[in-house]
Design an enzyme around this catalytic site. Sequence first.
Site, PDB file in Angstrom:
ATOM      1  N   ASP A  41      -1.559   5.207  -3.302  1.00 35.47           N
ATOM      2  CA  ASP A  41      -1.560   4.562  -4.618  1.00 35.47           C
ATOM      3  C   ASP A  41      -0.836   5.417  -5.649  1.00 35.47           C
ATOM      4  O   ASP A  41      -0.071   4.900  -6.473  1.00 35.47           O
ATOM      5  CB  ASP A  41      -2.995   4.297  -5.085  1.00 35.47           C
TER       6      ASP A  41
ATOM      7  N   ILE B  61       9.570   1.348   0.157  1.00 33.45           N
ATOM      8  CA  ILE B  61       9.271   2.761   0.385  1.00 33.45           C
ATOM      9  C   ILE B  61       9.301   3.013   1.891  1.00 33.45           C
ATOM     10  O   ILE B  61       8.559   2.382   2.645  1.00 33.45           O
ATOM     11  CB  ILE B  61       7.901   3.146  -0.198  1.00 33.45           C
TER      12      ILE B  61
ATOM     13  N   ASN C  17      -0.140   6.430   3.904  1.00 35.88           N
ATOM     14  CA  ASN C  17      -1.550   6.063   3.859  1.00 35.88           C
ATOM     15  C   ASN C  17      -2.321   6.655   5.034  1.00 35.88           C
ATOM     16  O   ASN C  17      -3.442   7.132   4.869  1.00 35.88           O
ATOM     17  CB  ASN C  17      -1.715   4.547   3.833  1.00 35.88           C
TER      18      ASN C  17
ATOM     19  N   GLU D  57       4.703  -2.159   0.004  1.00 31.86           N
ATOM     20  CA  GLU D  57       5.619  -1.107  -0.447  1.00 31.86           C
ATOM     21  C   GLU D  57       6.965  -1.681  -0.884  1.00 31.86           C
ATOM     22  O   GLU D  57       7.956  -0.970  -0.959  1.00 31.86           O
ATOM     23  CB  GLU D  57       5.812  -0.073   0.659  1.00 31.86           C
TER      24      GLU D  57
END
Length: 130
Positions: free
Chosen positions: A18, A2, A9, A44
């Site tokens: 999440d 990702i 985050n 990720e």
Amino acid sequence: YIDYFKRVNDSFGHAAGDSLLCAVSRACCAQLRASDYFGRIGGEEFVCVMPETAEDDALACAERMRAAVAAIRIETDSGILGCTISVGIAALQWEHADFDCLLAAADGAMYQAKANGRNRVVLAARRPCY
């Protein structure tokens, strides 16, 4: 992988991160056959194993995954959250004759995708792995 997940985050919070991990997993799994395997290997990063799949078909599937992930929109208290992915693909050939070599080749291709601007799919070069 990702793209810029740490920023997610940091900007939206870990709960949103999440939720994004779950959404990415669902989007990618929706593109796969029952015989394929998909899982998170850390942070990720995810891995997908597609038995008996030609390179062209793997590239097409990875592109569908990339597009499906780019379409994700999650509403959060801090705004709309979306993301992109960088994908590396390696085909099981004599150059990547075991899983460690195959994974290393895919990882190298993923880093190439990131270096070339992210939000893209790259096929690993066929180089011997030792």
